[in-house]
Design an enzyme around this catalytic site. Sequence first.
Site, short mmCIF file in Angstrom:
data_model
loop_
_atom_site.label_atom_id
_atom_site.label_comp_id
_atom_site.label_asym_id
_atom_site.label_seq_id
_atom_site.Cartn_x
_atom_site.Cartn_y
_atom_site.Cartn_z
N GLU A 67 0.80 -1.19 -0.04
CA GLU A 67 0.17 0.07 -0.05
C GLU A 67 0.90 1.28 0.06
OE1 GLU A 67 -2.80 -1.06 3.22
OE2 GLU A 67 -4.02 -1.49 1.68
N GLU B 233 -4.15 -10.61 0.14
CA GLU B 233 -4.69 -10.42 1.48
C GLU B 233 -6.41 -10.69 1.00
OE1 GLU B 233 -4.43 -6.87 3.64
OE2 GLU B 233 -2.26 -6.69 3.02
C1 GAL Z 1 -4.92 -3.92 3.85
C2 GAL Z 1 -3.58 -3.89 4.48
C3 GAL Z 1 -3.29 -4.57 5.79
C4 GAL Z 1 -4.21 -4.29 6.80
C5 GAL Z 1 -5.84 -4.73 6.22
C6 GAL Z 1 -6.96 -4.63 7.11
O1 GAL Z 1 -5.14 -3.03 2.97
O2 GAL Z 1 -2.68 -4.15 3.62
O3 GAL Z 1 -1.87 -4.03 6.29
O4 GAL Z 1 -4.48 -2.90 6.82
O5 GAL Z 1 -5.84 -4.12 5.03
O6 GAL Z 1 -6.73 -5.11 8.28
#
Ligand code: GAL
Length: 985
Positions: free
Chosen positions: A432, A502
């Site tokens: 990010e 993620e």
């Molecule tokens: C993503 C980010 C993580 C964390 C997650 C939400 O956008 O890469 O670091 O913030 O969302 O828990």
Amino acid sequence: MSFRTTGSPGADYVEDVSPGSGTLPPRAWYASSDAASLSLNGSWRFRLSATADAEDDAFAGQGYDSGGWAEVAVPGHWVLQGSGDREFGAPIYTNHRYPFPVDPPRVPTENPTGDHLRFFDLPDDWPTLLAKGADADGTDSAVLRFDGVESCARVWLNGTVLGEFKGSRLPHEFAVGHLLRPTGNVLAVRVHQWSAGSYLEDQDQWWLPGIFRDVTLLHRPAGSARDFFVHASYDHREGTGTLRVDSDVEGRILVPGLDIDVETGQVITVPVRPWTAETPYLYDAVLVVPGERIPLRIGFRTVALEDGLIKVNGRPLLFKGVNRHEWHPEHGRALDLETMREDVLLMKRHNVNAVRTSHYPPHPAFLDLCDEYGLWVIDECDLETHGFTEQGWRDNPVDDDRWTPALLDRAARMVERDKNHPSVVIWSLGNEAGTGRGLTAMAEWIRGRDGSRLIHYEGDWNCRDTDVYSRMYADHAEVDRIGRGLDGGPVKRRQLPFIHCEYAHAMGNGPGGLADYQRLFEAHDRIQGGFVWEWIDHGVKDERYGFAYGGDFGEELHDGNFVCDGLLFPDRTPSPGLLEYKKVVEPVRMEGDGVEGVVRITNRYDFADLSALAFTWSYDVDGESVGTGTLTVPALAPGDSADVKLPEPPVDVRGTETRWTVRAVLAGDTAWAPKGHVVAWVQLWCAPRQSIGVTARRRPALDGRGGITLGPAVFSARTGELVTVGGIDVSDLKLDVWRAPTDNDEGAPWQPDLRHGPLWRKLGLHRMQHRLEAVELSDDALTVRTRVAPAAADLALRTVYRWTSDGPRLKLTVSVTPEGDWHQVSLPRLGIRLGLTAADRVRWHGGGPGEAYPDTGSAAMLGRWESTVDDLQTPYVRPQENGARAGVRWAEIGRGPDFPALRVEGGAEFWFTARRWTSEQLDAANHLTDLTPGDTVWVNLDHGQQGIGSQSCGPGPLPQYLLPVRPTEFSFVFSETNEINEING
Ligand code: GAL
């Protein structure tokens, strides 16, 4: 490039975009077998100042009196080490907002600065060693290494300034041999919480300043190694490994297990056993240079992008990964080896095969463990500038050439440190950080230095700099489109594999929908798996709250419990989410037909055959095993299947539920789990459950004392409420549609889709009123009619309770008819709630042992289970709905040997929940410590529950897991049963 400073005389480096000065070039991280090293971990003198320049640097000189200073442990974060009269500030949690004005590279004048002092003498043999030191060949005779300091440090040894550095989760070394003395050395480190580097370290986690990884003094004898690069590839066609070790200092490489003894730089190809995460075969080797011997563990493997797929050793991978931040509830990001090992063992035991080191390189020992136990690693650089999103990414450092040296320094420190780990298969540029030239420069540098691995960066949706298309939190439909290649995008992206770096946000209860994702991952070759967000809740152990989260330290800006979104609770207890993940990604798929007695077994490993597993069966009658045995299963190769015949059922029982449970277990002890550890399982039906019949043979009668009797029950004649069943008092039995919204019900404020929790509250589902309309006695039933509705709305659920009895048993049939326009709404739950006073133990036949909801239920195994009421609770750090047991056929709840228990059988399978507080109390609590058990145990018997989803940072529940409002009828049969015997635990 230099910037004008605004008044930290002598501390300009803090706001300088450069990575630092005075440090040695980055290199591989290794331990010599014969050059000495001295750990400087331990108790250090400590002084905290409010600003970067509050104190001069006199403390760094000889003879400074630090007698009045406090002490802190190194490795450690000072904000976690204050106590009583000595507070050292507090942790701050923000997701992506910088906790200071965005004015790069400026940081606040209020900049907590920790001066650290360590006094040390050299061990007896060191002075002589140093005398033989290596200045002649350009190596200093000793190196001082910092493995992690947040966020910026200036270092002095014996009064001489060595330099400054930034890059918190990266190693920094200084040449110090010429400054060391046999005794009375003074190492001084000034650490600033905020620096220009903080702009590059905006990861979603606690801001925790300090020297949080090891500090080590390394003797560097004459002729010692500096940097070296182990190239160990595997040719899967030939079955050979090719080894070449490039070393700054020439020497030899010995691999006794392969009879290799070659010069550094020389290429040798021999037959080898390859390394994979499933078969992590490492060869012990030694790099021998004139000044020392360095033990190595070499894994041969080749990573390639081929046919649009990530392949290792010629085969495509499926990542079943997790995102791992480093976390310990007391020590923050200062982890000891045992904690790291625990993480790796827990991953292996839960069928996890990959880790993304979100969002920075971990302690190097963690990667040693990944090599040893076998995990695929995406090693991510210490880089995130997410807070710039608040200003449309204006001034983003990754698109500003002045910052590029700092970015390249970070890339190099990661790659050089970690390049010799076979487990690292992909480099990630960071997380990010928007897009920009700096990222391209990093990718180009990495490619030039190490062409043997792939490059990842999620923010690069066009895949300009990357080898894999990566996204976070894409919903199921989009993942499916990507899998089918229908997602569009530039040509380059369309030819690349996809990973979900993620997904399945594991905040609070959840994540839901894992199995649905996994089906998509397995259905499409292009999709090479994903990494659940995230491994562990970052709760801070706290005597006020149990575990603290954002806001608990009075932060001005914070993001609450968004920091608790892991598959492990802060103390590393696996959450139901991890058990669900284990089941969903199990490497053996079993399916079949229990009536025909055949189970089809498929090997879902990418590399290993099934020879490490043994297979067992159990035959269960009404949830109880009445026979067990073993199954002979061929050692199937990856991807292969076989139909295996089950034995004849050991008993012939009719009219009751019977099924097989087949388990794949470890056939022998492994490094990560003992023989017998369950890797995968399935249940196959022989005969389904028969639902219980109760013939209405009793007539309700007024008892003349204000009550109505019916079979074993007494009701209030005035309200129609159930008062007792058998000897058991029951209170407040009524329709219940409310659950304490989960983090995923609430959803994140930025979610574009409907968020159920807020809608439920808006409608008033948490404050339904029950209006009694009629209590009717007939020949064979007591009927109670009600209208259940929230204030201020014309929505209602007309609810009729119809009670009948055959004598010993009492049957309740609930009919619910919606009134008004409910079509946009689904219900949190639909069932009844009742209160019991004499209850603390439960046993049931249904899913267990843990909780399950409609889209989190894969790991619930049907069987007979027992528990105390307290153990039914899942301790989510922020209290919320939890603890439902799914697929329950019957449940008994009571208070041990001397009390009768209430037995409930469902007309259909139901959800069972019991707790010592109401859903309303659960909803009102912010921490577990807010929940005080009352005298009543509240039991929910639910006909339906809404799914969970992962809208706290992703999609909500899929439509098939919603609980729509429609006319519904369901029933339960109550009776008194024998007392519940002592339950252990
Ligand atoms: C993503 C980010 C993580 C964390 C997650 C939400 O956008 O890469 O670091 O913030 O969302 O828990």
